[in-house]
Design a protein around this motif. Structure first.
Motif, PDB file in Angstrom:
ATOM      1  N   LEU A  72       0.811  -1.221   0.000  1.00  0.00           N
ATOM      2  CA  LEU A  72       0.000   0.000   0.000  1.00  0.00           C
ATOM      3  C   LEU A  72       0.844   1.270   0.000  1.00  0.00           C
ATOM      4  CD1 LEU A  72      -2.698  -1.256   2.516  1.00  0.00           C
ATOM      5  CD2 LEU A  72      -3.077  -0.668   0.106  1.00  0.00           C
ATOM      6  N   PHE A  73       2.152   1.122  -0.173  1.00  0.00           N
ATOM      7  CA  PHE A  73       3.041   2.287  -0.079  1.00  0.00           C
ATOM      8  C   PHE A  73       2.635   3.405  -1.039  1.00  0.00           C
ATOM      9  CE2 PHE A  73       6.848   4.690  -1.307  1.00  0.00           C
ATOM     10  CZ  PHE A  73       7.220   5.163  -0.067  1.00  0.00           C
ATOM     11  N   GLU A  74       2.323   3.046  -2.286  1.00  0.00           N
ATOM     12  CA  GLU A  74       1.945   4.082  -3.259  1.00  0.00           C
ATOM     13  C   GLU A  74       0.656   4.789  -2.841  1.00  0.00           C
ATOM     14  OE1 GLU A  74       3.701   5.421  -5.531  1.00  0.00           O
ATOM     15  OE2 GLU A  74       5.319   4.015  -5.095  1.00  0.00           O
ATOM     16  N   LYS A  75      -0.233   4.034  -2.221  1.00  0.00           N
ATOM     17  CA  LYS A  75      -1.499   4.632  -1.738  1.00  0.00           C
ATOM     18  C   LYS A  75      -1.207   5.692  -0.670  1.00  0.00           C
ATOM     19  CE  LYS A  75      -4.240   2.553  -4.320  1.00  0.00           C
ATOM     20  NZ  LYS A  75      -4.961   3.384  -5.297  1.00  0.00           N
ATOM     21  N   HIS A  76      -0.248   5.390   0.187  1.00  0.00           N
ATOM     22  CA  HIS A  76       0.096   6.354   1.236  1.00  0.00           C
ATOM     23  C   HIS A  76       0.686   7.619   0.620  1.00  0.00           C
ATOM     24  CE1 HIS A  76      -0.822   3.031   3.661  1.00  0.00           C
ATOM     25  NE2 HIS A  76       0.339   2.427   3.622  1.00  0.00           N
ATOM     26  N   ASN A  77       1.561   7.430  -0.335  1.00  0.00           N
ATOM     27  CA  ASN A  77       2.157   8.579  -1.018  1.00  0.00           C
ATOM     28  C   ASN A  77       1.084   9.418  -1.706  1.00  0.00           C
ATOM     29  OD1 ASN A  77       4.849   8.906  -0.556  1.00  0.00           O
ATOM     30  ND2 ASN A  77       5.512   7.575  -2.219  1.00  0.00           N
ATOM     31  N   ASP A  78       0.183   8.731  -2.420  1.00  0.00           N
ATOM     32  CA  ASP A  78      -0.888   9.439  -3.131  1.00  0.00           C
ATOM     33  C   ASP A  78      -1.732  10.262  -2.156  1.00  0.00           C
ATOM     34  OD1 ASP A  78       0.011   8.198  -5.374  1.00  0.00           O
ATOM     35  OD2 ASP A  78      -1.643   6.759  -5.530  1.00  0.00           O
ATOM     36  N   ALA A  79      -1.901   9.737  -0.949  1.00  0.00           N
ATOM     37  CA  ALA A  79      -2.753  10.424   0.034  1.00  0.00           C
ATOM     38  C   ALA A  79      -1.977  11.480   0.821  1.00  0.00           C
ATOM     39  CB  ALA A  79      -3.369   9.394   0.985  1.00  0.00           C
ATOM     40  N   GLY A  80      -0.720  11.711   0.426  1.00  0.00           N
ATOM     41  CA  GLY A  80       0.046  12.785   1.063  1.00  0.00           C
ATOM     42  C   GLY A  80       0.612  12.419   2.424  1.00  0.00           C
ATOM     43  N   ALA A  81       0.873  11.149   2.635  1.00  0.00           N
ATOM     44  CA  ALA A  81       1.368  10.719   3.946  1.00  0.00           C
ATOM     45  C   ALA A  81       2.774  11.231   4.208  1.00  0.00           C
ATOM     46  CB  ALA A  81       1.372   9.193   4.027  1.00  0.00           C
ATOM     47  N   ARG A  82       3.048  11.510   5.484  1.00  0.00           N
ATOM     48  CA  ARG A  82       4.422  11.733   5.930  1.00  0.00           C
ATOM     49  C   ARG A  82       4.976  10.354   6.264  1.00  0.00           C
ATOM     50  NH1 ARG A  82       7.959  15.652   8.021  1.00  0.00           N
ATOM     51  NH2 ARG A  82       6.493  17.247   7.385  1.00  0.00           N
ATOM     52  N   ILE A  83       6.001   9.945   5.529  1.00  0.00           N
ATOM     53  CA  ILE A  83       6.534   8.583   5.662  1.00  0.00           C
ATOM     54  C   ILE A  83       7.702   8.575   6.654  1.00  0.00           C
ATOM     55  CG2 ILE A  83       7.637   6.671   4.420  1.00  0.00           C
ATOM     56  CD1 ILE A  83       4.753   7.050   3.536  1.00  0.00           C
ATOM     57  N   VAL A  84       7.696   7.602   7.564  1.00  0.00           N
ATOM     58  CA  VAL A  84       8.799   7.453   8.510  1.00  0.00           C
ATOM     59  C   VAL A  84       9.276   6.001   8.514  1.00  0.00           C
ATOM     60  CG1 VAL A  84       8.074   9.319  10.042  1.00  0.00           C
ATOM     61  CG2 VAL A  84       7.197   7.001  10.424  1.00  0.00           C
ATOM     62  N   ASP A  85      10.489   5.819   9.005  1.00  0.00           N
ATOM     63  CA  ASP A  85      10.996   4.455   9.168  1.00  0.00           C
ATOM     64  C   ASP A  85      10.407   3.850  10.433  1.00  0.00           C
ATOM     65  OD1 ASP A  85      13.027   2.202   8.773  1.00  0.00           O
ATOM     66  OD2 ASP A  85      13.440   2.884  10.800  1.00  0.00           O
ATOM     67  N   PHE A  86       9.878   2.646  10.323  1.00  0.00           N
ATOM     68  CA  PHE A  86       9.379   1.939  11.500  1.00  0.00           C
ATOM     69  C   PHE A  86       9.840   0.491  11.387  1.00  0.00           C
ATOM     70  CE2 PHE A  86       6.295  -0.532  13.913  1.00  0.00           C
ATOM     71  CZ  PHE A  86       6.271   0.157  15.109  1.00  0.00           C
ATOM     72  N   GLY A  87      10.826   0.140  12.185  1.00  0.00           N
ATOM     73  CA  GLY A  87      11.339  -1.226  12.176  1.00  0.00           C
ATOM     74  C   GLY A  87      11.827  -1.656  10.807  1.00  0.00           C
ATOM     75  N   GLY A  88      12.410  -0.720  10.056  1.00  0.00           N
ATOM     76  CA  GLY A  88      12.926  -1.062   8.729  1.00  0.00           C
ATOM     77  C   GLY A  88      11.902  -0.927   7.616  1.00  0.00           C
TER      78      GLY A  88
END
Lengths: 131, 368
Positions: free
Chosen positions: B7-23
């Protein structure tokens, strides 16, 4: 990202400064800073009347995520603080350059503009951070 | 760059702030963590939890194996589909991980373990499983989402196969079912009703889109943390780890002491602790002064001793700061916390802080 107000000066600590007509300087944190912090839930303000040193701790902004110190970009006397932030810290999120101001300082010396950035310079600075 | 969920692309499309969590590259929030938090308490939100590790265990002796591996007793799972929350301990009684286990059949169980502990968990499970001839199968090809909130099940029901809809809506709390290629369970990590759903990775994006179209708000790890803190649900690595036993982390209720002859890993160490009178208490704290409690801040109990906040933060539902803390034994109702050099007053409160949209503690008055 919204456009940076053109009448402000900026620091590498993501603060903005606005010179008021009475010689005091209003200070807040930038849109970039509030966005990185996330929803603000508490702001610890200094007492009006105290003196702060340049680069000294001046306030603390706490978001759902973390606490961050706000350092005084200039030394001087605190002549006003934004009391409205006590009940509504999210003003910093919604209006970082207006109702979200944090303190007003009467500078003890002049403002060292060499240590501050123009809107264009700050824009380049944050663009470089995002790369 | 870390691992990416389907779902990574979905998060990007929705304007998510992405962080590292356990790799893993995961969404922290999509704009406002507080709005996401409130959406789950008041309506419905969806979390991508595909980073979590799904492990299927099978074999004729799988139940016997799990009764040895886990501190809670899978014998409590008397029906297929039932779920159990438990810790997996080392020989010293320390927590290797906490997990949910589902009974899929008499010879098949599904474990869902944390993302950051994946490698050591799999190694440990495989090491112990050999003697029982249990097959350990990591299901990395599955995606997983959690739909949570008072309206979550109704809104999500339209996104699942109509043939299974009624059965899914009839699921009891802490129960799951296979619905074609999808596994649906009425579990979660927010203190609200809802489902956790495992599905083939290729189907995840469509499912996500359907949920959003139905009015479910995408929620990030930030809201997940404040929601679980309000629900007083422990976070592995923060509230407990390999040096801390479940008895020191408020998880005594997950240790099945009966039958006494069940010899699970860590039992003998726990038995010693169990009968010690000097146990630390694991409690909820409500901040009385202005400010925010944070992880690792020092708790000071006047005349008794010191403790530590294991999870602290701001509660959007209550509008005050709350925390989980390990504190010295003793009867007391008030303490102080060292917040950035200042001692602020806190009150010990009975957890959870919030459940099913309702504040469970008395904010102004009496203690537990």
């Amino acid at each position: 990202m919204t456009e940076l107000p053109g009448d402000l000066l900026y620091t590498e600590e993501h603060e903005w400064l606005r010179r008021e007509e009475d010689g005091s300087v209003t200070i807040g944190i930038t849109d970039h800073a509030q966005s990185a912090l996330g929803d603000l839930v508490y702001v610890e303000l200094p007492e009006v009347g105290i003196d702060v040193d340049q680069a000294g701790e001046m306030a603390v902004v706490e978001s759902v995520k973390a606490a961050s110190d706000v350092y005084a970009p200039i030394g001087g006397n605190i002549v006003a603080v934004n009391e409205a932030l006590a009940d509504d810290p999210e003003k910093i999120n919604t209006e970082p350059y207006d109702d979200g101001w944090i303190v007003r300082i009467q500078p003890s010396d002049g403002i060292d503009e060499g240590s501050l950035m123009s809107p264009d310079a700050y824009q380049e600075f944050i663009d470089a951070l995002d790369d | 760059m870390g691992s990416k969920t389907p779902l990574f692309e979905k998060h990007n499309d929705a304007g998510a702030r992405i962080v590292d969590f356990g790799g893993w590259d995961m969404p922290l929030h999509y704009g406002s963590q507080k709005e996401e938090h409130h959406a789950v308490r008041r309506n419905a939100g969806v979390f991508d939890v595909s980073h979590m590790t799904i492990v299927d265990l099978s074999g004729p002796r799988v139940r016997e194996f799990l009764q040895y591996l886990l501190a809670n007793d899978v014998a409590k799972l008397k029906q297929h589909g039932k779920a159990l929350y438990t810790c997996m301990l080392n020989a010293d009684g320390g927590v290797i991980d906490d997990l949910i286990i589902y009974c899929m059949s008499d010879t098949d169980y599904r474990l869902i373990v944390n993302a950051a502990t994946r490698d050591k968990d799999l190694e440990w499970i495989r090491e112990q499983a050999g003697a029982f001839n249990v097959v350990v199968d990591e299901r990395a090809e599955l995606a997983m989402v959690a739909v949570q909130g008072p309206n979550a099940r109704q809104l999500a029901a339209t996104s699942i196969d109509a043939n299974y809809r009624d059965a899914a809506l009839a699921l009891q709390p802490f129960s799951g079912m296979q619905a074609g290629k999808v596994f649906i369970a009425r579990t979660g990590y927010t203190g609200e009703d809802g489902w956790e759903i495992c599905m083939p990775a290729a189907d995840a994006a469509t499912f996500w889109d359907d949920l959003l179209a139905a009015g479910v708000m995408p929620c990030g790890l930030g809201a997940r943390d404040t929601l679980r803190l309000e629900a007083a649900m422990n976070l592995y690595g923060t509230d407990m780890d390999e040096m801390i036993s479940p008895l020191e982390a408020g998880l005594s209720w997950t240790v099945a002491w009966e039958p006494a002859e069940r010899d699970f890993i860590g039992r003998s160490a726990l038995e010693v602790q169990r009968h010690s009178t000097d146990k630390q208490r694991f409690v909820g704290l409500l901040l009385q002064d202005k400010g925010v409690l944070r992880n690792h801040q020092r708790v000071v109990v006047d005349g008794i001793g010191e403790g530590e906040i294991t999870s602290g933060g701001f509660s959007p539902t209550i509008g005050k700061s709350i925390a989980l803390a390990r504190v010295p034994a003793g009867n007391y109702e008030n303490a102080q916390v060292d917040v950035r050099g200042k001692l602020l007053n806190v009150r010990i409160v009975k957890t959870p802080f919030v459940r099913n949209g309702q504040i469970q503690i008395d904010i102004d008055g009496d203690t537990q």
